[in-house]
Design a protein around this motif. Structure first.
Motif, PDB file in Angstrom:
ATOM      1  N   SER A 173      -3.872 -41.131  -9.212  1.00 56.81           N
ATOM      2  CA  SER A 173      -4.973 -42.047  -8.896  1.00 56.81           C
ATOM      3  C   SER A 173      -6.306 -41.415  -9.254  1.00 56.81           C
ATOM      4  O   SER A 173      -6.431 -40.197  -9.369  1.00 56.81           O
ATOM      5  CB  SER A 173      -4.951 -42.392  -7.403  1.00 56.81           C
ATOM      6  N   CYS A 174      -7.320 -42.269  -9.400  1.00 46.58           N
ATOM      7  CA  CYS A 174      -8.659 -41.815  -9.757  1.00 46.58           C
ATOM      8  C   CYS A 174      -9.639 -42.231  -8.663  1.00 46.58           C
ATOM      9  O   CYS A 174      -9.570 -43.354  -8.153  1.00 46.58           O
ATOM     10  CB  CYS A 174      -9.086 -42.420 -11.097  1.00 46.58           C
ATOM     11  N   CYS A 175     -10.556 -41.323  -8.309  1.00 45.25           N
ATOM     12  CA  CYS A 175     -11.537 -41.627  -7.265  1.00 45.25           C
ATOM     13  C   CYS A 175     -12.746 -42.393  -7.820  1.00 45.25           C
ATOM     14  O   CYS A 175     -13.587 -42.844  -7.040  1.00 45.25           O
ATOM     15  CB  CYS A 175     -12.000 -40.343  -6.591  1.00 45.25           C
ATOM     16  N   TYR A 176     -12.876 -42.480  -9.123  1.00 43.32           N
ATOM     17  CA  TYR A 176     -13.988 -43.173  -9.799  1.00 43.32           C
ATOM     18  C   TYR A 176     -15.334 -42.486  -9.617  1.00 43.32           C
ATOM     19  O   TYR A 176     -16.370 -43.050  -9.981  1.00 43.32           O
ATOM     20  CB  TYR A 176     -14.106 -44.628  -9.330  1.00 43.32           C
ATOM     21  N   PHE A 177     -15.348 -41.287  -9.084  1.00 45.45           N
ATOM     22  CA  PHE A 177     -16.626 -40.628  -8.833  1.00 45.45           C
ATOM     23  C   PHE A 177     -17.378 -40.360 -10.131  1.00 45.45           C
ATOM     24  O   PHE A 177     -18.613 -40.273 -10.143  1.00 45.45           O
ATOM     25  CB  PHE A 177     -16.381 -39.313  -8.079  1.00 45.45           C
TER      26      PHE A 177
ATOM     27  N   ALA B 280      -2.309 -42.723  -4.953  1.00 39.40           N
ATOM     28  CA  ALA B 280      -3.139 -41.918  -4.054  1.00 39.40           C
ATOM     29  C   ALA B 280      -2.299 -41.305  -2.939  1.00 39.40           C
ATOM     30  O   ALA B 280      -2.552 -40.170  -2.513  1.00 39.40           O
ATOM     31  CB  ALA B 280      -4.257 -42.776  -3.468  1.00 39.40           C
ATOM     32  N   ALA B 281      -1.313 -42.034  -2.463  1.00 45.02           N
ATOM     33  CA  ALA B 281      -0.438 -41.496  -1.416  1.00 45.02           C
ATOM     34  C   ALA B 281       0.329 -40.288  -1.932  1.00 45.02           C
ATOM     35  O   ALA B 281       0.435 -39.254  -1.244  1.00 45.02           O
ATOM     36  CB  ALA B 281       0.523 -42.580  -0.934  1.00 45.02           C
TER      37      ALA B 281
ATOM     38  N   LEU C 243      -9.848 -45.255   0.923  1.00 42.14           N
ATOM     39  CA  LEU C 243      -8.384 -45.321   0.823  1.00 42.14           C
ATOM     40  C   LEU C 243      -7.790 -43.909   0.883  1.00 42.14           C
ATOM     41  O   LEU C 243      -6.864 -43.642   1.655  1.00 42.14           O
ATOM     42  CB  LEU C 243      -8.006 -46.013  -0.486  1.00 42.14           C
ATOM     43  N   MET C 244      -8.328 -43.000   0.074  1.00 40.88           N
ATOM     44  CA  MET C 244      -7.780 -41.642   0.031  1.00 40.88           C
ATOM     45  C   MET C 244      -7.964 -40.925   1.358  1.00 40.88           C
ATOM     46  O   MET C 244      -7.070 -40.198   1.811  1.00 40.88           O
ATOM     47  CB  MET C 244      -8.438 -40.850  -1.106  1.00 40.88           C
ATOM     48  N   TRP C 245      -9.111 -41.129   2.000  1.00 41.89           N
ATOM     49  CA  TRP C 245      -9.360 -40.481   3.289  1.00 41.89           C
ATOM     50  C   TRP C 245      -8.366 -40.960   4.343  1.00 41.89           C
ATOM     51  O   TRP C 245      -7.856 -40.168   5.120  1.00 41.89           O
ATOM     52  CB  TRP C 245     -10.782 -40.766   3.753  1.00 41.89           C
TER      53      TRP C 245
ATOM     54  N   SER D 249      -0.725 -37.773   5.521  1.00 38.19           N
ATOM     55  CA  SER D 249      -0.289 -36.848   4.469  1.00 38.19           C
ATOM     56  C   SER D 249      -0.484 -35.400   4.882  1.00 38.19           C
ATOM     57  O   SER D 249       0.389 -34.553   4.652  1.00 38.19           O
ATOM     58  CB  SER D 249      -1.051 -37.132   3.173  1.00 38.19           C
ATOM     59  N   LEU D 250      -1.637 -35.087   5.469  1.00 38.96           N
ATOM     60  CA  LEU D 250      -1.875 -33.717   5.920  1.00 38.96           C
ATOM     61  C   LEU D 250      -0.908 -33.323   7.021  1.00 38.96           C
ATOM     62  O   LEU D 250      -0.344 -32.223   7.005  1.00 38.96           O
ATOM     63  CB  LEU D 250      -3.314 -33.571   6.416  1.00 38.96           C
TER      64      LEU D 250
END
Length: 217
Positions: A197-201, A161-162, A76-78, A84-85
């Protein structure tokens, strides 16, 4: 500076060392943002292979079956990182942006690390950062509304995340004369230190939560 898409592509490439930027999607491996979203809206799961590749790497590297939400959130983030970039970095430097609607963007993933490493700007149009921000909202909403990664991700996670990715993009350039204008256009605060947001890593073995994790609120 004359704001042509070609010149703006150079601004992005100069600001993000790991990203290749072009004005055409030539050769194999390109993913059309418009086609990906259309497939999702038709009930397909076009990011399944992407998520599966990331999950397989985590399983190999950490010796466990990783929780589904880890690859789901990174993918999702990617994806969100692509518009966004483009809009965040270029808008912060110039006050303008190439179009970031789904039809205007394509990307190629890094063959090993899986994040989008190449971006193609497919439209010749240049718009004020405020218009790019509206396009960004519509683009990421279309993706997030139909993203079905096999695990529940709340709206704060999805849409947070956005905000996180565009805030990070605005902060990236060293010469960001229009950073405040871009932040206002996107409705984000550059003073915010923690992600929404959290990536859960952190759920993987021996991984420490990053210093910007929202769990530290």
């Amino acid at each position: 500076m004359t704001c042509t898409v070609g010149r703006l592509a150079g601004v992005l490439a100069d600001s993000v060392s790991w990203l290749s930027v072009s004005t055409a999607a030539r050769g194999p491996g390109w993913v059309s943002c418009a086609e990906l979203i259309a497939e999702q809206e038709a009930g397909g799961d076009p990011t399944l292979a992407w998520r599966s590749a990331a999950a397989a790497d985590y399983a190999r590297d950490y010796g466990i079956e990783p929780p589904v939400q880890v690859a789901a959130m990174f993918t999702l983030m990617w994806y969100v990182q692509v518009p966004s970039l483009v809009a965040g970095v270029i808008g912060a430097v110039t006050g303008f942006s190439p179009e970031v609607s789904p039809a205007a963007l394509a990307f190629k993933r890094h063959p090993v690390a899986h994040y989008p490493a190449e971006v193609a700007l497919l439209s010749d149009a240049v718009v004020p950062v405020e218009e790019a921000a509206a396009q960004h909202t519509a683009h990421v909403s279309a993706f997030l509304d139909w993203y079905r990664p096999g695990v529940k991700l709340g709206s704060l996670q999805r849409f947070g995340a956005a905000d996180d990715e565009v805030r990070a993009a605005i902060r990236l350039p060293e010469d960001a004369l229009y950073a405040d204008r871009a932040a206002a256009a996107f409705g984000v605060s550059l003073e915010e230190k923690l992600r929404t947001s959290c990536c859960y890593f952190y759920v993987l073995p021996n991984v420490t939560a990053c210093t910007t994790c929202p769990r530290f609120r």
